[in-house]
Design an enzyme around this catalytic site. Structure first.
Site, mmCIF file in Angstrom:
data_model
loop_
_atom_site.group_PDB
_atom_site.id
_atom_site.type_symbol
_atom_site.label_atom_id
_atom_site.label_comp_id
_atom_site.label_asym_id
_atom_site.label_seq_id
_atom_site.Cartn_x
_atom_site.Cartn_y
_atom_site.Cartn_z
ATOM 1 N N ASP A 52 23.919 32.190 10.744
ATOM 2 C CA ASP A 52 23.078 32.786 9.699
ATOM 3 C C ASP A 52 22.354 31.693 8.900
ATOM 4 O O ASP A 52 22.460 31.621 7.678
ATOM 5 C CB ASP A 52 23.914 33.641 8.742
ATOM 6 C CG ASP A 52 24.875 34.564 9.458
ATOM 7 O OD1 ASP A 52 24.483 35.119 10.489
ATOM 8 O OD2 ASP A 52 26.017 34.735 8.986
ATOM 9 N N GLU A 86 20.561 44.242 10.298
ATOM 10 C CA GLU A 86 20.973 43.318 9.232
ATOM 11 C C GLU A 86 20.004 42.140 9.144
ATOM 12 O O GLU A 86 19.013 42.053 9.871
ATOM 13 C CB GLU A 86 22.381 42.804 9.495
ATOM 14 C CG GLU A 86 22.505 41.976 10.756
ATOM 15 C CD GLU A 86 23.897 41.408 10.923
ATOM 16 O OE1 GLU A 86 24.822 41.896 10.259
ATOM 17 O OE2 GLU A 86 24.051 40.472 11.711
#
Length: 453
Positions: free
Chosen positions: A32, A221
């Site tokens: 991420d 997401e």
């Protein structure tokens, strides 16, 4: 960061076996990721607290630095563990998906980091804010900006991105559960405009901008919003399972708060359309000739610099699906305003940013290419295949300069052709990314004459 990643990711190590020193990680264990560049030209990468080789040995948002966006040096964590307010609320053992942005304030330059704290499978989560005078720190926690509770809220306070639109600031966030939301932020404080008191969490979830139905586990997401050339906005998101079918899709909107739509006009909040067709896939599992199979790339951010924009994301690999690392790819805009992504990882000093020199004649596109069609099932690793581009294939293609080409009619094309570095063959090449028929994207690399597949 999905709920899957919160589960232990240990692959190894017999009892008593020493784990690799983080100083040797380089790009590995970056999950991420988001990258920024300081005023001296050094790049800083912030990422989730993750260690694929075993349990976490430290937490507080991992930091790496680089001078070329190719080689990375692990330098530690921004904070000394999970800040007390976020830990008390969410019970998190590490921080997820930090987003770092340079902000001009009345007192001067301030770097702001929005981090996430949560636990596996839970909506009891928090997005916190930390600030620093420099990406290297020291970082100071300011508290919780958005908070959710599993039994109370339908949305989930993780995966934040600060969107700056002139004098206004906004926070995009969300993951699975109730989808992705956008709310306005006070530029002076970094907290929500609708916070009931200074330094308190937001009082509402904001505006829903994207979601997916339960039939696909509501699997969306990692929002990242960026302005489109000529006006409007593009939304970058990740779909599906983190460890196998993860991939990146995009949609666009005239207004920052939506609606965001794909090339077929599907809104990203549409629960009635086929969930496998909503959004334009721009990066997914694939394998180039002679290259390592890239598995489940996603959770992307964008680094914008003079001359280029770069998609910064993590990926796994076919031969080591539990391992993950950061990769960087050029992001390009088509003539019709769609953001597409190079199939070749960023080559650092080998890259050419002079768009005026990018191909402007269709004749430059003749020859052999290896291409990857991203329109197939995302539970498969899309293989590269060879094609020969001849005059018949180029018929009707209209050049617009700076590498942009379009074609209308029954076989529409909206393509960008640009210089790239062939990471497998170690040579300069051309790459392309094209939006074609059926609302799908094809990407590829020019193949030198005589090259063996």
């Amino acid at each position: 960061m999905t709920e899957i990643e919160a589960a232990p990711a240990s692959t190894g190590g017999a009892a008593g076996e020493a784990l690799p020193d983080p100083a040797t990680w380089g790009a590995r264990n970056s999950h991420d990721p988001t990258a920024v560049r300081d005023d001296d030209g050094v790049y800083w990468l912030f990422s989730t607290d993750a260690d694929a080789d075993g349990p976490l040995r430290s937490s507080g948002a991992q930091i790496r630095r680089s001078t070329d966006l190719v080689s990375w040096e692990f330098v530690g964590c921004a904070l000394d563990g999970v800040p007390a307010p976020a830990r008390a609320h969410a019970g998190a053992e590490g921080l997820w998906a930090p987003d770092v942005v340079r902000v001009e304030t009345a007192a001067g330059v301030q770097w702001r980091m929005y981090y996430s704290a949560s636990s596996f499978g839970s909506r009891t989560s928090a997005i916190g804010l930390a600030v620093a005078p420099h990406p290297a720190g020291p970082w100071e926690d300011r508290g919780i900006v958005v908070a959710t509770v599993h039994d109370r809220d339908g949305h989930n306070a993780i995966d934040a991105q600060l969107v700056i639109d002139g004098a206004r600031h906004h926070l995009a966030y969300g993951s699975f559960f109730g989808g992705l939301h956008l709310l306005e932020i006070d530029p002076a404080t970094g907290f929500a405009l609708d916070a009931p008191a200074p330094g308190a969490p937001a009082s509402s979830p904001g505006t829903l901008i994207a979601r997916r139905p339960r039939s696909v586990d509501t699997a969306i997401e990692g929002p990242f919003i960026l302005p489109r050339p000529g006006g409007g906005w593009a939304l970058i998101v990740s779909y599906d399972s983190l460890v196998s079918t993860y991939h990146v899709r995009v949609a666009v909107a005239e207004d920052l708060y939506g609606p965001y739509v794909d090339p077929d006009g599907h809104e990203m909040t549409d629960l009635d359309a086929d969930p496998l067709t909503v959004g334009l896939t721009v990066l997914a599992s694939h394998q180039l000739e002679g290259g390592r199979g890239v598995l489940a790339p996603g959770h992307a951010s964008v680094l914008t610099e003079p001359g280029h924009q770069l998609l910064v994301h993590h990926t796994r690999f076919v031969d080591q699906p539990r391992q993950h690392e950061v990769q960087v790819r050029r992001l390009v805009w088509t003539q019709e305003g769609w953001p597409l992504v190079s199939i070749q990882p960023w080559g650092g000093s080998h890259e050419d940013d002079d768009e005026a020199a990018w191909p402007s004649d269709v004749a430059a596109l003749r020859g052999d290419w290896e291409i990857v069609d991203l329109g197939g099932p995302t539970d498969q690793v899309a293989p590269a295949r060879r094609v020969t581009v001849d005059d018949a294939a180029l018929a009707g293609l209209v050049p617009h300069g700076r590498g942009r080409f379009t074609r209308s009619g029954d076989a529409p094309v909206d393509a960008v052709v640009f210089p790239a570095w062939d990471t497998v063959r170690g040579r300069e090449t051309l790459a392309f990314a094209a939006r074609g028929p059926r609302g799908t994207v094809v990407v590829g690399t020019a193949v030198p004459e005589g090259a063996v597949g």
